[in-house]
Design a protein around this motif. Sequence first.
Motif, short mmCIF file in Angstrom:
data_model
loop_
_atom_site.label_atom_id
_atom_site.label_comp_id
_atom_site.label_asym_id
_atom_site.label_seq_id
_atom_site.Cartn_x
_atom_site.Cartn_y
_atom_site.Cartn_z
N LEU A 9 0.84 -1.18 0.00
CA LEU A 9 0.00 0.00 0.00
C LEU A 9 0.89 1.24 0.00
CD1 LEU A 9 -2.67 -1.03 2.68
CD2 LEU A 9 -2.79 -1.30 0.19
N PRO A 10 0.34 2.40 -0.34
CA PRO A 10 1.17 3.62 -0.36
C PRO A 10 1.89 3.89 0.96
CG PRO A 10 -0.91 4.02 -1.47
CD PRO A 10 -1.02 2.65 -0.86
N ALA A 11 1.26 3.53 2.09
CA ALA A 11 1.87 3.81 3.38
C ALA A 11 2.81 2.71 3.84
CB ALA A 11 0.79 4.02 4.43
N GLY A 12 2.91 1.64 3.07
CA GLY A 12 3.79 0.53 3.45
C GLY A 12 3.14 -0.81 3.18
N THR A 13 3.84 -1.86 3.52
CA THR A 13 3.35 -3.22 3.29
C THR A 13 2.58 -3.73 4.49
OG1 THR A 13 5.23 -3.70 1.83
CG2 THR A 13 4.04 -5.58 2.75
N VAL A 14 1.42 -4.33 4.21
CA VAL A 14 0.57 -4.90 5.25
C VAL A 14 0.57 -6.42 5.10
CG1 VAL A 14 -1.78 -5.02 6.17
CG2 VAL A 14 -0.90 -2.85 5.29
N ALA A 15 0.78 -7.12 6.20
CA ALA A 15 0.71 -8.58 6.20
C ALA A 15 -0.75 -8.98 6.43
CB ALA A 15 1.61 -9.16 7.26
N VAL A 16 -1.37 -9.53 5.42
CA VAL A 16 -2.77 -9.94 5.50
C VAL A 16 -2.84 -11.44 5.79
CG1 VAL A 16 -4.89 -10.24 4.14
CG2 VAL A 16 -3.60 -8.11 3.97
N PRO A 17 -3.34 -11.83 6.96
CA PRO A 17 -3.42 -13.25 7.29
C PRO A 17 -4.50 -13.95 6.47
CG PRO A 17 -4.52 -11.97 8.98
CD PRO A 17 -3.88 -10.97 8.04
N VAL A 18 -4.30 -15.23 6.21
CA VAL A 18 -5.29 -15.99 5.46
C VAL A 18 -5.75 -17.19 6.28
CG1 VAL A 18 -4.39 -15.27 3.22
CG2 VAL A 18 -3.55 -17.39 4.25
N ILE A 19 -6.96 -17.62 6.01
CA ILE A 19 -7.54 -18.82 6.62
C ILE A 19 -7.80 -19.80 5.48
CG2 ILE A 19 -9.42 -19.78 7.99
CD1 ILE A 19 -9.95 -16.90 9.00
N VAL A 20 -7.26 -20.99 5.58
CA VAL A 20 -7.41 -21.99 4.51
C VAL A 20 -8.27 -23.14 5.01
CG1 VAL A 20 -6.26 -23.56 2.92
CG2 VAL A 20 -5.18 -21.37 3.52
N ASP A 21 -9.36 -23.40 4.31
CA ASP A 21 -10.18 -24.60 4.52
C ASP A 21 -9.88 -25.53 3.35
OD1 ASP A 21 -12.55 -24.04 6.75
OD2 ASP A 21 -11.79 -22.21 5.81
N ALA A 22 -9.14 -26.59 3.62
CA ALA A 22 -8.64 -27.45 2.55
C ALA A 22 -9.57 -28.64 2.31
CB ALA A 22 -7.24 -27.94 2.89
N ALA A 23 -9.80 -28.92 1.04
CA ALA A 23 -10.56 -30.11 0.65
C ALA A 23 -9.58 -31.28 0.50
CB ALA A 23 -11.29 -29.86 -0.66
N PRO A 24 -10.03 -32.52 0.75
CA PRO A 24 -9.13 -33.67 0.63
C PRO A 24 -8.56 -33.84 -0.79
CG PRO A 24 -11.13 -34.26 1.83
CD PRO A 24 -11.36 -32.89 1.26
N ASP A 25 -9.38 -33.60 -1.79
CA ASP A 25 -8.95 -33.74 -3.18
C ASP A 25 -9.57 -32.60 -3.97
OD1 ASP A 25 -7.85 -34.68 -5.52
OD2 ASP A 25 -9.37 -36.24 -5.83
#
Length: 223
Positions: A9-25
């Motif tokens: 972003l213009p004011a600097g870098t932001v670390a955006v956390p993610v949530i992963v819901d994984a499927a088996p296949d």
Amino acid sequence: MSEAVAVDLPAGTVAVPVIVDAAPDPRTVIVLAHGAGAGPDHPFLAGFASAAASAGHDVVRFPFPYVVAGRRMPGPAAHAIAAWRAVIDAVSARADGLPVVAAGKSYGGRMASMAAAAGEIAPQALAYLGYPLHPPGRPDRPRVAHLPEIPIPQLFLSGTRDAFVQPWADLEDAVASCRDAELVPVEGGGHSFEVAGKRRSAAELGSDAADAVTAWVTRLLSP
């Protein structure tokens, strides 16, 4: 993928956390953004992610930078678009050839549409969970001019009593103006698909929305 994505972003870098819901296949990866009044852990989105993962789709949820900063009101659209771009790029780099679909609740979907119209993201499809066609009670302030510029398939899942899409004919006209779009109505549904007289939790409503979206994605992307 890693637990956070760097968003410049213009004011600097932001670390955006993610949530992963994984499927088996997994067959696809759905990147899911929240609405303006809730973060990625809202029960509606959690219910959506759980149901979609059970149906064979990885789901990646993320917050916009204003949520990471602890603010309640959305920041500039450019910041949300930058977040979409960074997360889609990160997911696509790790998708191992799987199709990537962008989906968003209300504001999150609208920001995805703006990013796609501007060429900032290029998923295989876009799904809107209650697209905010205009502010409630203000059909004179439509948010549709960019929709015909989007080159990929779009799904509009909308409640027929949603205050953001009244009159309903305006939404039908907006969908018809798109290059490739489908409208799926939720009869009697409000902005989060709640129906008067039917007791459904937010998680259950999210699960129902996931059923509609994953059915569309499967039809769309099946060989």
